[in-house]
Design an enzyme around this catalytic site. Structure first.
Site: not given
Ligand code: IVH
Length: 691
Positions: A41, A127
Site C-alpha cells: 500500500d 444472480k
Molecule cells: S442478465 C436480458 N445476469 O437481474 C437479461 N442479470 O431481473 C438481462 N442480475 O436487472 C439481465 N445478476 O440487475 C443478468 N448474472 C446476471 C445477473 C442479472 C443479477 C439482475 C440485473 C437485472 C435483473 C433482472
C-alpha cells in the site's frame, strides 16, 4: 516502470506519467479484480502522490482516464438522463425444478429441438443482488455509465462509477472497439457493508438495511466524494450496444472477452448442459452462497449460443433465452410480538425482539437481539411493528429495519405503539437498573444476588473456554440452581451422586460422567480460572496476561490499580473492574471455597517485559515471506507486545503478508499503520524510534 509512450523522451514528465498510470492501473487490477495484490500500500500511495504532483504541475498531461480522477468529483445538483439504445430488460423467475424444466422445454420448443434429444447448453452465473448499470466505452475509453432506471432510460452516474476501482477507465486493448456497452451489476461486498454500518453505528447514524440498499444509496449519491468513501464493486454479465466489436459465438466467450479487456467478471460463472446440469450448478452455488463475499439471490441461466438467443427473442419485458432461478430469501417481513429484556452475566440488560416465527435464510427465526437501548431507539423498533428480519450466511438473525409505513399513525406516540423503554428495575430480581455514563449497556445493580446473573455466571464458569466442564449445559445448570443444589461455582465441587439422581434425564451413567467431568476440571491453569471468574472487562486474553504477569491468584488479588496497569492493555477501567470484583465479600468467599476445592493451580510470575513493543497491540494477516504466524507472535510477545485476532481502533500495527484478508482493508479504513516483514523487523529492533 520503463515503458514510456512512443515519442516521449524516457525521462520526460509525459513518459513518467504514462509509466505511473500503467503501474497504478496494474496494481488496481490485481487488487480489485484479481483479488491478488502485489504492490504494498505504501508504494501504491507513493506512486499515486507522485502522479498527482506531476499532473498538478503539468495540467496539459491530465486525462479523464487517469487513476487520480477516481477520488470523487464535485457534487451534482441532479443526474442527467441517459437513454438505453437497447432496453435493459428484466428476467423471468423460476422458484422450483419444475419451473426450470418448463423453461428448458420452452427453449427447446423455440429452437425446434423438442423432438430431438439434443440438450441445450447454458451459460450459468450468480444472480448478483445489486443494481444493474450500463458502462459506455468509446474507442476503449470509459465515457459514461448509467443506472437501469425504467429499462428505457436511466441516470448518468458516471462520477460515482469512476470511484469503483475495479471498473477500468480504459479497456486493456490496443485495438479497442468503436463502441462497447458493458452491462453488469454494482454491489457492495458484505465486508464493506459491515464496515460502513460499523462506522455509522459509531457515529450514532442510521445503518443500511442490507448491502443492496447501501449500494443503491451510494450509487445514487449526488456527492461523488461520499461514494468514493463507500467501497462498491462491479461484475459484468453481458453487453448492450456494440460497434466494431466482433461478438464471439457464445455468451461464455463474450464474458471471456470482457475479462481479457480487464473488466471484472465473476469466477462463479460456468457452462451447464440440460436441466440436470442447471440443477447441479444451482445446488453447488447454493452450498457456497453463505461463504461468497457478496449477496446473491439466485442463479441466472442463459442459452449459451448467441444465434439461439436471437431466435428465441423476448416476451414482454424479459428474454425467452434466460431465466433467474431464485434461492429462498435471506430477508423476510414479520411482526414484533414483544420486546423482552434479558439479563446477562455481568448484569447487562439486552433487549430481544420476540418475533412472529418466520422462515428466513434457511431457519425459522423467533427472536433477534436488539443489542442495547440506543440500538432500539436508533431503529425505533416497537411492539406491533412490521420489521425486516435478515439472516445472511451464518450471521445471527437481526432486525434490519422497521417498515414505518405499516405502523398506523406512525408520527404519533400512541398507546398501541409505545416507544421502547429500558426498565428501571431488573426484570429478574427487581433491583434498580443503572446505566453509567459512556456505557452502552444498562445493568442490574444487584450483582450475583440477581438470580439471572448468577445463572449466567455459572454457565460461563463451566463453559468450554473457561473451566471446560463437559456435559454441564445451560439446562442442567438451571435445574441445579432451581433445586438449590448449587448457588455458586464452588458448590459444584461438593455435588454428591445421590443429589444428581433425582434430576431430569439424569441416568446413573450421566451422573457419573458429570461428576467425573467436574472432578477433572480441578487444577485448571490460572489463566482459565481468572477468565472463568467472569470479571467484567476481563476476557480471555486479559486473563492470560494477568496470569502470566502475576503468577498466582493471591498476587493478583493483592495488586492495586497501579500494579494492575503494568499488564498490557489493562487500563484504569479494567483495573477498576478487578478491584471491585475482588473487594466483594461474596466473591472473596466463593474464591476461598474454590481454593479449598483446588479449582486452579498457580504458576510462575513472568512480569511483563518492557521490550521494544511494550504496550503495543498487533494484528497479523496474510503470509509473511519467511516468518510463520507463530514465530511472528513469539517475536512480538518477547518484546512485550500483544497479538489480537481482529482489527479495531485499539490496534497499533497490522503486520501484513501475501494474500491478506479483510483485516488489511479494515486497518486501512481505520488509518492503522501497516508493516511488511522488513518494517516489522525494524520496529522490533529499534522500537518506535524507527518511525
Ligand atoms: S442478465 C436480458 N445476469 O437481474 C437479461 N442479470 O431481473 C438481462 N442480475 O436487472 C439481465 N445478476 O440487475 C443478468 N448474472 C446476471 C445477473 C442479472 C443479477 C439482475 C440485473 C437485472 C435483473 C433482472
Amino acid at each position: 516502470m520503463t515503458n514510456p509512450a512512443a515519442g516521449d523522451a524516457p525521462d520526460s514528465p509525459a513518459a513518467r506519467v504514462q509509466a505511473l498510470r500503467a503501474a497504478i492501473n496494474e496494481a488496481n487490477y490485481r487488487y480489485y479484480v484479481l483479488d491478488a495484490p502485489t504492490l504494498p500500500d505504501a508504494e501504491y500511495d507513493r506512486l499515486l502522490r507522485e502522479l498527482q504532483a506531476i499532473e498538478a504541475e503539468h495540467p496539459e498531461l491530465l486525462s479523464v482516464d487517469s487513476p487520480t480522477q477516481r477520488v470523487g468529483a464535485e457534487p451534482l445538483k441532479a443526474f442527467a438522463e441517459v437513454a438505453h439504445t437497447i432496453p435493459m430488460l428484466s428476467l423471468g423467475n423460476a422458484f422450483s425444478e419444475a419451473d426450470v424444466v418448463a423453461f428448458d422445454r420452452r427453449v427447446r420448443e423455440g429452437l425446434a429441438r423438442e423432438a430431438s434429444n439434443t440438450e441445450i447448453e447454458y451459460a450459468v452465473e450468480p444472480k448478483f443482488d445489486g443494481l444493474a448499470v450500463a458502462l459506455h466505452y468509446q474507442n476503449g475509453l470509459f465515457v459514461r455509465g448509467a443506472t437501469r432506471g425504467d429499462g428505457f432510460s436511466g441516470e448518468d452516474v458516471s462520477a460515482n462509477l469512476r470511484t469503483i476501482h475495479s471498473i477500468p477507465m480504459r479497456l486493456a486493448t490496443d485495438d479497442p472497439p468503436a463502441w462497447l456497452e458493458v452491462r453488469g451489476e454494482v454491489l457492495m461486498l458484505r465486508s464493506d457493508f459491515e464496515r460502513l454500518n460499523d462506522i455509522a453505528r459509531d457515529k450514532g447514524e442510521k445503518t443500511f438495511v442490507n448491502p443492496r440498499n447501501a449500494a443503491a444509496g451510494s450509487l445514487r449519491q449526488l456527492d461523488p466524494r461520499i461514494s468514493a468513501q463507500r467501497r462498491l464493486s462491479f461484475f459484468a454479465y453481458g453487453v448492450g450496444r456494440v460497434e466494431g466489436f466482433e461478438l464471439p459465438e457464445t455468451h461464455a466467450a463474450v464474458m471471456d472477452r470482457l475479462a481479457e479487456l480487464r473488466l471484472p467478471v465473476s469466477d462463479e460463472r460456468s457452462v451447464a448442459t440440460g436441466v440436470a446440469g442447471l440443477m447441479r450448478y444451482f445446488t453447488a452455488l447454493g452450498e457456497r452462497r453463505d461463504s461468497l463475499p457478496f449477496d446473491i439471490d439466485g442463479a441466472v441461466y442463459k442459452v449459451n449460443r448467441l444465434a439461439d438467443q436471437a431466435v428465441l427473442g423476448f416476451v414482454a419485458r424479459a428474454p425467452r433465452f434466460a431465466i433467474a432461478h431464485k434461492y429462498p430469501a435471506q430477508e423476510e417481513i414479520t411482526q414484533v410480538e414483544a420486546i423482552d429484556v434479558q439479563v446477562g452475566r455481568t448484569g447487562a440488560l439486552t433487549p430481544v425482539a420476540r418475533l412472529k416465527p418466520v422462515f428466513v435464510g434457511g431457519v425459522t427465526v423467533t427472536n433477534a437481539t436488539l443489542h442495547n437501548e440506543d440500538e432500539v431507539r436508533r431503529k425505533d423498533v416497537r411492539v406491533g411493528d412490521s420489521v425486516i428480519v435478515r439472516r445472511a450466511g451464518d450471521v445471527i438473525p437481526e432486525v434490519a429495519g422497521v417498515l414505518l409505513e405499516r405502523r398506523p399513525m406512525r408520527d404519533l406516540v400512541t398507546p398501541e405503539f409505545p416507544p421502547f423503554r429500558m426498565p428501571t428495575s431488573c426484570p429478574e430480581c427487581g433491583a434498580p437498573v443503572i446505566r453509567l455514563e459512556g456505557e452502552s449497556a444498562a445493568r442490574c445493580s444487584n450483582g450475583l444476588s440477581c438470580p439471572a446473573q448468577r445463572k449466567q455466571a455459572l454457565i460461563h464458569f463451566v463453559s468450554r473456554r473457561a473451566m471446560d466442564i463437559d456435559g454441564l449445559g445451560e439446562k442442567l445448570v438451571e435445574q441445579l440452581l432451581e433445586r438449590g443444589l448449587i448457588r455458586t461455582p464452588a458448590d459444584l465441587y461438593r455435588l454428591q451422586r445421590e443429589e444428581l439422581a433425582g434430576l431430569e434425564r439424569m441416568a446413573d451413567k450421566s451422573a457419573d460422567n458429570l461428576l467425573r467431568a467436574i472432578e477433572s476440571s480441578r487444577g485448571k491453569d490460572l489463566a482459565r480460572f481468572i477468565y472463568a471468574l467472569g470479571i467484567r472487562n476481563v476476557g480471555e486474553q486479559t486473563a492470560k496476561d494477568l496470569a502470566r504477569h502475576f503468577g498466582s491468584l493471591d498476587a493478583l488479588m493483592q495488586a492495586d490499580s497501579i500494579a494492575l496497569q503494568q499488564v498490557p492493555d489493562v487500563g484504569p477501567v479494567v483495573a477498576q473492574s478487578m478491584l471491585a470484583f475482588f473487594a466483594e465479600p461474596h466473591n472473596q468467599s466463593v474464591i476461598a471455597n474454590l481454593r479449598l476445592a483446588g479449582a486452579w493451580k498457580d504458576g510462575e510470575a513472568q512480569p511483563s517485559v518492557a521490550g521494544n513493543l511494550a504496550g503495543m497491540t498487533f494484528v497479523l494477516t496474510g503470509t509473511l515471506p519467511t516468518l510463520s504466524r507463530d514465530q511472528a507472535k513469539a517475536l512480538i510477545e518477547a518484546e512485550g507486545g500483544k497479538v489480537v485476532g481482529s482489527v479495531s481502533r485499539k490496534t497499533d500495527f497490522v503486520v501484513a503478508g501475501a494474500d491478506p484478508g479483510s483485516k488489511l482493508t479494515k486497518a486501512q479504513e481505520l488509518g492503522i499503520r501497516i508493516l511488511d516483514q522488513a518494517a516489522f523487523h525494524e520496529l522490533i529492533s529499534n522500537g518506535e524510534k524507527a518511525k
